[in-house]
Motif scaffolding. Structure first.
Motif, PDB file in Angstrom:
ATOM      1  N   THR A 184       0.856  -1.182   0.000  1.00  0.00           N
ATOM      2  CA  THR A 184       0.000   0.000   0.000  1.00  0.00           C
ATOM      3  C   THR A 184       0.896   1.237   0.000  1.00  0.00           C
ATOM      4  OG1 THR A 184      -0.095   0.286   2.408  1.00  0.00           O
ATOM      5  CG2 THR A 184      -1.676  -1.262   1.410  1.00  0.00           C
ATOM      6  N   THR A 185       0.275   2.400  -0.117  1.00  0.00           N
ATOM      7  CA  THR A 185       1.054   3.634  -0.053  1.00  0.00           C
ATOM      8  C   THR A 185       1.688   3.822   1.327  1.00  0.00           C
ATOM      9  OG1 THR A 185      -1.002   4.837   0.443  1.00  0.00           O
ATOM     10  CG2 THR A 185      -0.240   4.836  -1.848  1.00  0.00           C
ATOM     11  N   TYR A 186       1.131   3.178   2.362  1.00  0.00           N
ATOM     12  CA  TYR A 186       1.748   3.253   3.680  1.00  0.00           C
ATOM     13  C   TYR A 186       3.083   2.514   3.693  1.00  0.00           C
ATOM     14  CZ  TYR A 186      -2.781   5.023   5.133  1.00  0.00           C
ATOM     15  OH  TYR A 186      -3.923   5.775   5.240  1.00  0.00           O
ATOM     16  N   ASP A 187       3.151   1.392   2.961  1.00  0.00           N
ATOM     17  CA  ASP A 187       4.424   0.684   2.817  1.00  0.00           C
ATOM     18  C   ASP A 187       5.435   1.554   2.077  1.00  0.00           C
ATOM     19  OD1 ASP A 187       3.484  -1.796   3.996  1.00  0.00           O
ATOM     20  OD2 ASP A 187       2.349  -2.094   2.150  1.00  0.00           O
ATOM     21  N   LEU A 188       4.944   2.298   1.074  1.00  0.00           N
ATOM     22  CA  LEU A 188       5.822   3.202   0.329  1.00  0.00           C
ATOM     23  C   LEU A 188       6.393   4.268   1.255  1.00  0.00           C
ATOM     24  CD1 LEU A 188       6.989   4.085  -2.417  1.00  0.00           C
ATOM     25  CD2 LEU A 188       4.910   5.439  -2.760  1.00  0.00           C
ATOM     26  N   SER A 189       5.548   4.838   2.094  1.00  0.00           N
ATOM     27  CA  SER A 189       6.020   5.851   3.046  1.00  0.00           C
ATOM     28  C   SER A 189       7.088   5.281   3.969  1.00  0.00           C
ATOM     29  CB  SER A 189       4.848   6.379   3.880  1.00  0.00           C
ATOM     30  OG  SER A 189       3.968   7.143   3.096  1.00  0.00           O
ATOM     31  N   ASP A 190       6.854   4.084   4.492  1.00  0.00           N
ATOM     32  CA  ASP A 190       7.819   3.466   5.402  1.00  0.00           C
ATOM     33  C   ASP A 190       9.165   3.251   4.715  1.00  0.00           C
ATOM     34  OD1 ASP A 190       5.977   3.407   7.432  1.00  0.00           O
ATOM     35  OD2 ASP A 190       5.399   1.313   7.105  1.00  0.00           O
ATOM     36  N   ALA A 191       9.142   2.759   3.474  1.00  0.00           N
ATOM     37  CA  ALA A 191      10.393   2.493   2.750  1.00  0.00           C
ATOM     38  C   ALA A 191      11.155   3.787   2.489  1.00  0.00           C
ATOM     39  CB  ALA A 191      10.088   1.773   1.442  1.00  0.00           C
ATOM     40  N   MET A 192      10.434   4.856   2.130  1.00  0.00           N
ATOM     41  CA  MET A 192      11.099   6.130   1.864  1.00  0.00           C
ATOM     42  C   MET A 192      11.715   6.704   3.129  1.00  0.00           C
ATOM     43  SD  MET A 192       8.653   8.021  -0.977  1.00  0.00           S
ATOM     44  CE  MET A 192       7.217   8.106   0.102  1.00  0.00           C
ATOM     45  N   LEU A 193      10.982   6.632   4.243  1.00  0.00           N
ATOM     46  CA  LEU A 193      11.508   7.166   5.499  1.00  0.00           C
ATOM     47  C   LEU A 193      12.750   6.404   5.954  1.00  0.00           C
ATOM     48  CD1 LEU A 193       8.204   7.847   7.482  1.00  0.00           C
ATOM     49  CD2 LEU A 193       9.758   9.548   6.513  1.00  0.00           C
ATOM     50  N   ARG A 194      12.829   5.123   5.610  1.00  0.00           N
ATOM     51  CA  ARG A 194      14.010   4.329   5.954  1.00  0.00           C
ATOM     52  C   ARG A 194      15.163   4.570   4.982  1.00  0.00           C
ATOM     53  NH1 ARG A 194      10.035   0.223   6.726  1.00  0.00           N
ATOM     54  NH2 ARG A 194      10.607  -0.666   4.695  1.00  0.00           N
ATOM     55  N   GLY A 195      14.899   5.295   3.895  1.00  0.00           N
ATOM     56  CA  GLY A 195      15.942   5.559   2.915  1.00  0.00           C
ATOM     57  C   GLY A 195      16.230   4.385   2.007  1.00  0.00           C
ATOM     58  N   ASN A 196      15.290   3.453   1.908  1.00  0.00           N
ATOM     59  CA  ASN A 196      15.487   2.248   1.094  1.00  0.00           C
ATOM     60  C   ASN A 196      14.961   2.509  -0.316  1.00  0.00           C
ATOM     61  OD1 ASN A 196      15.488  -0.306  -0.082  1.00  0.00           O
ATOM     62  ND2 ASN A 196      15.028  -1.341   1.861  1.00  0.00           N
ATOM     63  N   LEU A 197      15.818   2.990  -1.198  1.00  0.00           N
ATOM     64  CA  LEU A 197      15.381   3.362  -2.538  1.00  0.00           C
ATOM     65  C   LEU A 197      14.940   2.145  -3.345  1.00  0.00           C
ATOM     66  CD1 LEU A 197      14.956   5.445  -4.756  1.00  0.00           C
ATOM     67  CD2 LEU A 197      17.386   5.240  -5.338  1.00  0.00           C
ATOM     68  N   ALA A 198      15.677   1.051  -3.257  1.00  0.00           N
ATOM     69  CA  ALA A 198      15.321  -0.137  -4.043  1.00  0.00           C
ATOM     70  C   ALA A 198      13.924  -0.631  -3.672  1.00  0.00           C
ATOM     71  CB  ALA A 198      16.356  -1.237  -3.823  1.00  0.00           C
TER      72      ALA A 198
END
Length: 331
Positions: free
Chosen positions: A209-223
């Motif tokens: 979901t877009t919430y997973d996208l937010s979490d990945a971005m906040l962690r700095g995980n670009l891949a």
């Protein structure tokens, strides 16, 4: 005057003077703007749009309010951005409100904090026009709004289906609307949708979901961010929803940088505060200056107002939020 979303919808046809609409619900903003544009077309009201990139752009707005074409009797000016007019602009706004009873200035802003709502700009419009806050804070409000969306496409949901839909999408009205459209297309023979149809239709969309996208971005995980973005696009998630997610995270990070002690007041969940703080330590605040322009470019590309590819721009924004760049930096 202050109005909520449903009250504002009822006053669209009679709107004159100055309106400000603000919030962080893209579905409500989209619906209200669609209603305005349809009303203007029906009433043969001339429409102009201005995007505010600096305070000086407000001169063009007020000049535009006085430049009705020969073929129109009324004018609606739609203003997008997050920069308010300065003292000179406020003076022009007051003059417009005093001497113009027929045109409409419609200002579209993201959600505003308490200090912004106390500014001279908001106070002037509230005293002489309309402030519409586009929010749906309570579950019954969200269900009432989504029930209208379901009615538009000719379906109803039983109570168990409503409960499941609201839990599945938490507070994301736009994603919930898209799910309503998806289940209507998948089961065109059903007018009453039950939980079985929703689950069968949406379970394969629940991987990310877009919430997973937010979490990945906040962690700095670009891949991982790119992987989730590509999944969402493949699953039919609209670009506008992803833009809303990017805009929300960029706005919160910029606000937290300016107000590091006010994370909870800014609307950041207590369990997420450390994630935002770690993201700020990783990011270069100098890059924040380019974020509003990048978001405007994405919005224009999504709306077909530029030749740029919205997905390429979204990938650029993902990289920015992850603390890297898709392009070499020049000195």
């Amino acid at each position: 005057m202050k109005l909520d979303y449903l009250q504002a919808l009822k006053r669209v046809d009679a709107a004159r003077g100055a309106w400000i609409i603000h919030g962080q619900e893209p579905l409500l903003e989209q619906n209200l703007l669609d209603a305005f544009r349809k009303s203007w077309q029906t009433q043969e009201i001339e429409r102009q749009r201005y995007d505010i990139g600096s305070v000086s752009d407000w001169k063009n707005v007020f000049n535009g309010l006085n430049s009705l074409s020969l073929f129109s009797q009324q004018l609606a000016i739609e203003v997008h951005g997050n920069i308010k007019p300065d003292a000179s602009g406020i003076k022009q706004l007051k003059s417009y409100l005093q001497h113009n009873e027929h045109n409409l200035l419609l200002v579209v802003l993201p959600k505003q904090d308490a200090s912004s709502l106390k500014s001279s700009f908001f106070q002037t419009v509230e005293a002489n026009g309309v402030i519409a806050h586009l929010s749906a804070q309570y579950p019954q409000d969200r269900q009432r709004i989504l029930a209208q969306e379901a009615e538009k496409i000719g379906i109803q949901l039983d109570q168990d289906a409503w409960t499941w839909l609201m839990q599945h999408h938490e507070h994301n009205l736009l994603a919930a609307k898209n799910s309503l459209m998806r289940v209507s297309d998948t089961f065109p023979e059903h007018q009453l949708i039950q939980i079985e149809q929703l689950y069968a239709c949406l379970q394969d969309q629940s991987r990310y979901t877009t919430y997973d996208l937010s979490d990945a971005m906040l962690r700095g995980n670009l891949a991982q961010s790119v992987k989730i973005f590509q999944y969402l696009i493949g699953a039919g998630e609209p670009h506008s929803l992803i833009l809303w997610t990017l805009s929300k995270e960029m706005r919160l990070l910029m606000q937290l940088f300016e107000q590091p002690q006010n994370a909870l007041q800014l609307g950041i969940w207590k369990t997420k505060v450390s994630d935002y703080q770690q993201a700020l330590r990783r990011l270069n605040p100098h890059h924040f200056l380019s974020w509003p322009t990048l978001l405007l470019r994405i919005d224009s590309a999504i709306k077909g107002m530029s030749d740029e590819n919205p997905e390429h721009l979204i990938l650029q924004a993902l990289a920015e939020l992850c603390g890297t760049s898709l392009f070499a930096q020049t000195s």
